[in-house]
Design an enzyme around this catalytic site. Structure first.
Site, mmCIF file in Angstrom:
data_model
loop_
_atom_site.group_PDB
_atom_site.id
_atom_site.type_symbol
_atom_site.label_atom_id
_atom_site.label_comp_id
_atom_site.label_asym_id
_atom_site.label_seq_id
_atom_site.Cartn_x
_atom_site.Cartn_y
_atom_site.Cartn_z
ATOM 1 N N ARG A 58 0.828 -1.214 0.000
ATOM 2 C CA ARG A 58 0.000 0.000 0.000
ATOM 3 C C ARG A 58 0.857 1.256 0.000
ATOM 4 N NH1 ARG A 58 -2.559 -3.957 2.627
ATOM 5 N NH2 ARG A 58 -1.420 -3.551 4.530
ATOM 6 N N GLU A 95 5.756 -11.428 13.354
ATOM 7 C CA GLU A 95 5.183 -12.004 14.575
ATOM 8 C C GLU A 95 5.467 -13.514 14.610
ATOM 9 O OE1 GLU A 95 1.103 -11.072 14.931
ATOM 10 O OE2 GLU A 95 0.952 -11.921 16.949
HETATM 11 P P1 AMP Z 1 5.287 -3.689 10.852
HETATM 12 O O1 AMP Z 1 6.467 -4.208 10.081
HETATM 13 O O2 AMP Z 1 4.929 -4.558 12.018
HETATM 14 O O3 AMP Z 1 5.463 -2.228 11.243
HETATM 15 O O4 AMP Z 1 4.030 -3.800 9.891
HETATM 16 C C1 AMP Z 1 3.786 -2.824 8.931
HETATM 17 C C2 AMP Z 1 3.277 -3.405 7.658
HETATM 18 O O5 AMP Z 1 2.242 -4.384 7.883
HETATM 19 C C3 AMP Z 1 2.642 -2.316 6.805
HETATM 20 O O6 AMP Z 1 3.034 -2.515 5.443
HETATM 21 C C4 AMP Z 1 1.163 -2.465 7.014
HETATM 22 O O7 AMP Z 1 0.465 -2.233 5.815
HETATM 23 C C5 AMP Z 1 0.962 -3.891 7.521
HETATM 24 N N1 AMP Z 1 0.107 -3.965 8.730
HETATM 25 C C6 AMP Z 1 0.516 -4.344 9.972
HETATM 26 N N2 AMP Z 1 -0.499 -4.334 10.854
HETATM 27 C C7 AMP Z 1 -1.592 -3.909 10.166
HETATM 28 C C8 AMP Z 1 -2.967 -3.652 10.533
HETATM 29 N N3 AMP Z 1 -3.424 -3.840 11.775
HETATM 30 N N4 AMP Z 1 -3.809 -3.211 9.568
HETATM 31 C C9 AMP Z 1 -3.359 -3.022 8.282
HETATM 32 N N5 AMP Z 1 -2.087 -3.233 7.891
HETATM 33 C C10 AMP Z 1 -1.202 -3.680 8.806
#
Ligand code: AMP
Length: 175
Positions: A58, A95
Site C-alpha cells: 500500500r 510475529e
Molecule cells: P510492521 O512491520 O509490524 O510495522 O508492519 C507494517 C506493515 O504491515 C505495513 O506494510 C502495514 O500495511 C501492515 N500492517 C501491519 N499491521 C496492520 C494492521 N493492523 N492493519 C493493516 N495493515 C497492517
C-alpha cells in the site's frame, strides 16, 4: 474532513484477533486521499528530497502520488523475489517467522536524500529493514511518513531509536 474517519476497520483479518486498518476507503475518497498526500508532505515542505521510497504494497499507492507531487523519482522496496534486477536484501522478524525485503542495488545513489512512506507502522520491522537497505546504499533518510501509527506495537520508537524522523497522521489503539 477527518483522515481517521475515512479509514475502515475490518475485525479478524487476515486472522482472528487482528484489527485490519483498511486504507482503501481513504484511497477511494477523493478529498481524503488528496488531504492525506498533502499532510504526509507538510513537515517536509522546503526540505530537499531526491527520491520517495515506498514499502510494499500500500506504500506504493502513496509513494507514487508523493513522488509526483514533489517531482522526484520513486523507488519500490519489495518482498523477496519480486524485483527483476540485482538487489540488496534484508531479513526481518515477523510475529511468526522471518521475511525479507529487497531493493534494486542501483535504485538509490550514495548521498541521495530520501523520504520513506507506507500506509501503517506497527512493530516497525518492515520500516527498519527498509532503513537498513537504504543506509547500505548510502542514502540519507529525511524521514519516514505513515498515515497510521499503532503506538501499542512500538514501531515509532524503534525507528526513532535508529535516529530517523517519523511522521504519522493518526493513531489507533491496540494492535
Ligand atoms: P510492521 O512491520 O509490524 O510495522 O508492519 C507494517 C506493515 O504491515 C505495513 O506494510 C502495514 O500495511 C501492515 N500492517 C501491519 N499491521 C496492520 C494492521 N493492523 N492493519 C493493516 N495493515 C497492517
Amino acid at each position: 474532513m477527518n483522515i481517521k474517519d475515512s479509514i475502515r476497520t475490518i475485525p479478524d483479518f487476515p486472522k482472528p484477533g487482528i484489527q485490519f486498518r483498511d486504507v482503501t476507503t481513504l484511497f477511494s475518497d477523493a478529498q481524503a486521499f488528496r488531504m492525506a498526500i498533502d499532510l504526509l508532505l507538510h513537515p517536509y515542505a522546503g526540505t530537499p528530497i531526491d527520491k520517495v521510497v515506498a514499502l510494499e504494497a500500500r506504500g506504493f499507492i502513496l509513494g507514487g502520488a508523493l513522488a509526483h507531487q514533489l517531482s522526484v523519482g520513486f523507488v519500490p522496496i519489495r518482498k523477496a523475489g519480486k524485483l527483476p534486477g540485482k538487489t540488496l536484501s534484508e531479513d526481518y522478524t515477523l510475529e511468526y517467522g522471518e521475511a525479507t525485503m529487497e531493493m534494486h542495488d542501483i535504485a538509490v545513489s550514495p548521498g541521495e536524500r530520501v523520504l520513506v512512506v507506507d500506509d501503517l507502522i506497527a512493530t516497525g520491522g518492515t520500516c527498519e529493514a527498509g532503513i537498513k537497505l537504504l543506509r547500505r546504499a548510502g542514502a540519507e533518510i529525511v524521514g519516514c511518513a505513515f498515515i497510521i501509527d499503532l503506538p501499542a506495537l512500538g514501531g515509532r520508537k524503534l525507528v526513532e531509536a535508529l535516529d530517523v524522523n517519523v511522521h504519522t497522521l493518526c493513531e489507533f489503539e491496540g494492535d
